[in-house]
Enzyme design. Structure first.
Site, PDB file in Angstrom:
ATOM      1  N   LYS A  22      40.013  89.827  72.751  1.00 23.44           N
ATOM      2  CA  LYS A  22      40.719  89.165  73.859  1.00 23.44           C
ATOM      3  C   LYS A  22      39.968  87.914  74.309  1.00 23.44           C
ATOM      4  O   LYS A  22      40.561  86.841  74.426  1.00 23.44           O
ATOM      5  CB  LYS A  22      40.878  90.170  75.009  1.00 23.44           C
ATOM      6  CG  LYS A  22      41.602  89.637  76.209  1.00 23.44           C
ATOM      7  CD  LYS A  22      42.191  90.751  77.057  1.00 23.44           C
ATOM      8  CE  LYS A  22      41.170  91.450  77.924  1.00 23.44           C
ATOM      9  NZ  LYS A  22      40.682  90.610  79.043  1.00 23.44           N
ATOM     10  N   SER A  23      38.664  88.042  74.548  1.00 24.00           N
ATOM     11  CA  SER A  23      37.891  86.890  75.038  1.00 24.00           C
ATOM     12  C   SER A  23      37.931  85.742  74.029  1.00 24.00           C
ATOM     13  O   SER A  23      38.065  84.567  74.402  1.00 24.00           O
ATOM     14  CB  SER A  23      36.430  87.291  75.249  1.00 24.00           C
ATOM     15  OG  SER A  23      36.329  88.231  76.274  1.00 24.00           O
ATOM     16  N   ARG A  27      39.785  81.843  74.243  1.00 20.80           N
ATOM     17  CA  ARG A  27      39.000  80.623  74.043  1.00 20.80           C
ATOM     18  C   ARG A  27      39.526  79.813  72.871  1.00 20.80           C
ATOM     19  O   ARG A  27      39.553  78.577  72.910  1.00 20.80           O
ATOM     20  CB  ARG A  27      37.518  80.985  73.859  1.00 20.80           C
ATOM     21  CG  ARG A  27      36.863  81.401  75.187  1.00 20.80           C
ATOM     22  CD  ARG A  27      35.632  82.233  74.990  1.00 20.80           C
ATOM     23  NE  ARG A  27      34.938  82.539  76.227  1.00 20.80           N
ATOM     24  CZ  ARG A  27      35.266  83.520  77.082  1.00 20.80           C
ATOM     25  NH1 ARG A  27      36.320  84.285  76.838  1.00 20.80           N
ATOM     26  NH2 ARG A  27      34.556  83.719  78.183  1.00 20.80           N
ATOM     27  N   ASP A 315      33.355  96.157  80.349  1.00 24.30           N
ATOM     28  CA  ASP A 315      34.764  96.547  80.187  1.00 24.30           C
ATOM     29  C   ASP A 315      34.912  97.936  79.567  1.00 24.30           C
ATOM     30  O   ASP A 315      36.007  98.496  79.546  1.00 24.30           O
ATOM     31  CB  ASP A 315      35.503  95.526  79.311  1.00 24.30           C
ATOM     32  CG  ASP A 315      35.633  94.172  79.999  1.00 24.30           C
ATOM     33  OD1 ASP A 315      35.508  94.117  81.239  1.00 24.30           O
ATOM     34  OD2 ASP A 315      35.862  93.164  79.304  1.00 24.30           O
ATOM     35  N   ARG A 388      42.746  99.138  80.767  1.00 25.84           N
ATOM     36  CA  ARG A 388      41.647  99.959  80.234  1.00 25.84           C
ATOM     37  C   ARG A 388      41.747 101.402  80.745  1.00 25.84           C
ATOM     38  O   ARG A 388      41.349 102.332  80.050  1.00 25.84           O
ATOM     39  CB  ARG A 388      40.292  99.361  80.591  1.00 25.84           C
ATOM     40  CG  ARG A 388      40.166  97.884  80.174  1.00 25.84           C
ATOM     41  CD  ARG A 388      39.074  97.611  79.205  1.00 25.84           C
ATOM     42  NE  ARG A 388      39.028  96.187  78.927  1.00 25.84           N
ATOM     43  CZ  ARG A 388      39.377  95.617  77.777  1.00 25.84           C
ATOM     44  NH1 ARG A 388      39.785  96.333  76.759  1.00 25.84           N
ATOM     45  NH2 ARG A 388      39.317  94.303  77.628  1.00 25.84           N
TER      46      ARG A 388
HETATM   47  C1  S3P Z   1      35.602  88.018  80.123  1.00 24.21           C
HETATM   48  C2  S3P Z   1      34.511  88.210  80.927  1.00 24.21           C
HETATM   49  C3  S3P Z   1      34.291  89.437  81.723  1.00 24.21           C
HETATM   50  C4  S3P Z   1      35.162  90.580  81.251  1.00 24.21           C
HETATM   51  C5  S3P Z   1      36.577  90.143  81.020  1.00 24.21           C
HETATM   52  C6  S3P Z   1      36.640  89.046  79.962  1.00 24.21           C
HETATM   53  C7  S3P Z   1      35.735  86.737  79.404  1.00 24.21           C
HETATM   54  O1  S3P Z   1      34.610  89.184  83.071  1.00 24.21           O
HETATM   55  O2  S3P Z   1      35.117  91.647  82.166  1.00 24.21           O
HETATM   56  O3  S3P Z   1      37.379  91.231  80.576  1.00 24.21           O
HETATM   57  O4  S3P Z   1      36.559  86.651  78.471  1.00 24.21           O
HETATM   58  O5  S3P Z   1      34.998  85.797  79.742  1.00 24.21           O
HETATM   59  P1  S3P Z   1      33.550  88.529  84.100  1.00 24.21           P
HETATM   60  O6  S3P Z   1      33.248  87.160  83.682  1.00 24.21           O
HETATM   61  O7  S3P Z   1      34.247  88.564  85.431  1.00 24.21           O
HETATM   62  O8  S3P Z   1      32.360  89.426  84.065  1.00 24.21           O
END
Ligand code: S3P
Length: 428
Positions: A22-23, A27, A315, A388
């Site tokens: 996902k992250s 991006r 997460d 989740r």
């Molecule tokens: C993420 C960062 C995390 C994570 C989120 C995805 C990201 O959050 O919990 O599911 O893609 O940068 P935080 O930056 O609030 O810790």
């Protein structure tokens, strides 16, 4: 009982290709839209969160095409982004809202961003304050802390920031604004959060320097389009790592899972609990390591989880709590107050859900205390709209005596659209 009933299982076998990270998908879409030229993203996550990022890009004038999990983004540089004529809707996605705000802070127009009920109650001053210090004007409910947020971007000045929490969303928003600011911008974090932004920006040709928890970026850089192959999401794999560890018999193979060290806290903790997990064939592609993971049943024991490892597994805490409820002895999770500002307050919602299923768990101000038992009864638990939790309760159902009815299982679509059909398949 309402909801989707998930029945107990005793064995399973199979290979599960978890969807794209996902992250990294967020991006890839965002940086592709900021870059010059065509960016091809393969294995893009079709979860609702990443689709929100793609939709926002379209409203900003970025053209893209999608076929299955392949996305082609035709970037003309962020200077070509246009003022949207409507509110940008980030849905449930904190990453969309916070990273977009950072990217847009240097654009000389007005944008309003909002999202669903959960996102509108999540703290945004952690990004709006630094962006305002750099020169953007931002207004929102509760002194700029809650969406809807309206931002007038413009000329930005590079700054030095010490962030109070380890958060990749804060770090990334600042770095993306820093890219368009005069001079240098730096971010010092209290502990290292996921570093996908730094890695991918380098792939797009940007000079990002990092040393331990400090990252620096020079203003004025531009992005060159790239091919991005997104690895499988370790946060989605986590559900099967726990299922495969606690099921009676069988073996699960998870090919092509991202194993960036800023995300592998879950592997370290499960292994410390006694899990039989093996990483095979580790390779790096597009700046991100990935591996095939094999998991077999094992006896798990309780552990203490605290300190710098927390951002590296934040997460995965809901599913780790399920694992701990079936481990021998006590598990204590601390230094995780950030859980309170996720899609739900995951300290209280995990306690609520797990207790309803027969686990012994206590709420701590910054974490959880879980007393492991030999079995979980099962029953009924709600996702409360949190993806989740939906998946954690489904896995708990498979590992329980009576099964679990999960209310609002559809919330899983945010990060794992095929989750239910995958568990049906592996459970036969
Ligand atoms: C993420 C960062 C995390 C994570 C989120 C995805 C990201 O959050 O919990 O599911 O893609 O940068 P935080 O930056 O609030 O810790």
């Amino acid at each position: 009982m309402g909801g989707v009933y998930i029945k107990p299982i005793t064995k399973l076998r199979g290979e599960i290709r978890v969807p794209g990270d996902k992250s990294i998908s967020h991006r890839a879409a965002l940086f592709g839209g900021m870059a010059h030229g065509e960016t091809h993203v393969s294995n893009f996550l079709l979860g609702q969160d990443c689709l929100s990022t793609l939709r926002c890009l379209k409203q900003l004038g970025v053209s893209w095409e999608r076929q299955g999990t392949d996305v082609w983004i035709r970037g003309e540089g962020i200077e070509a982004w246009k003022e949207p004529d409507d509110v940008l809707d980030a849905g449930n996605s904190g990453t969309t809202m916070r990273l977009m705000l950072g990217a847009l802070a240097g654009s000389p127009f007005t944008v309003t961003m909002s999202g669903d009920h959960s996102l509108r109650s999540r703290p945004m001053r952690r990004v709006t304050d630094p962006l305002k210090m750099m020169g953007a004007q931002i207004m929102g409910r509760k002194d700029g802390n809650f969406a809807p947020l309206t931002m007038q971007g413009g000329q930005l000045e590079g700054r030095v920031f010490n962030t109070p929490v380890a958060s990749a969303q804060i770090k990334s928003a600042i770095l993306l604004a820093g890219l368009r600011a005069h001079g240098e911008t730096s971010v010092q974090e209290p502990a290292l959060s996921r570093d996908h932004t730094e890695r991918m920006l380098r792939g797009f040709g940007v000079d990002v320097r990092s040393h331990k928890t400090l990252v620096k970026i020079q203003g004025g850089g531009s992005l060159k389009s790239q091919a991005v192959s997104v690895p499988g999401d370790i946060s989605s794999a986590a559900f099967f790592l726990v299922l495969g560890s606690l099921v009676g018999q069988g073996e699960i193979i998870l090919p092509h899972v991202g194993v960036n060290p800023t995300r592998t806290g879950i592997l370290e903790v499960l292994m410390a609990m006694g899990a039989d997990i093996e990483l095979i064939n580790i390779q790096e592609l597009c700046g991100e390591p990935r591996a095939t993971i094999r998991v077999r049943p094992a006896k798990l024991k309780g552990v203490e989880i605290a300190g710098d490892i927390i951002p590296r597994l934040i997460d995965e805490i809901p599913i780790l709590a399920v694992a701990a409820s079936l481990a021998e002895g006590e598990t204590v999770i601390r230094d995780a107050a950030e859980l309170r500002v996720k899609e739900t307050d995951r300290i209280s919602t995990v306690v609520q859900g797990l207790s309803a299923l027969g686990a012994k768990v206590e709420e701590l101000p910054d974490g959880l205390r879980i007393y492991g038992q030999t079995s979980l009864n099962g029953g009924q638990a709600s996702s409360l709209g949190d993806h989740r939790l939906a998946m954690a309760w489904a896995i708990a159902g498979m590992l329980s005596k009576e099964g679990v009815s999960v209310e609002d299982m559809a919330a899983a679509d945010v990060s794992y659209p095929d989750f239910l059909s995958v568990i049906e398949k592996v459970a036969g």
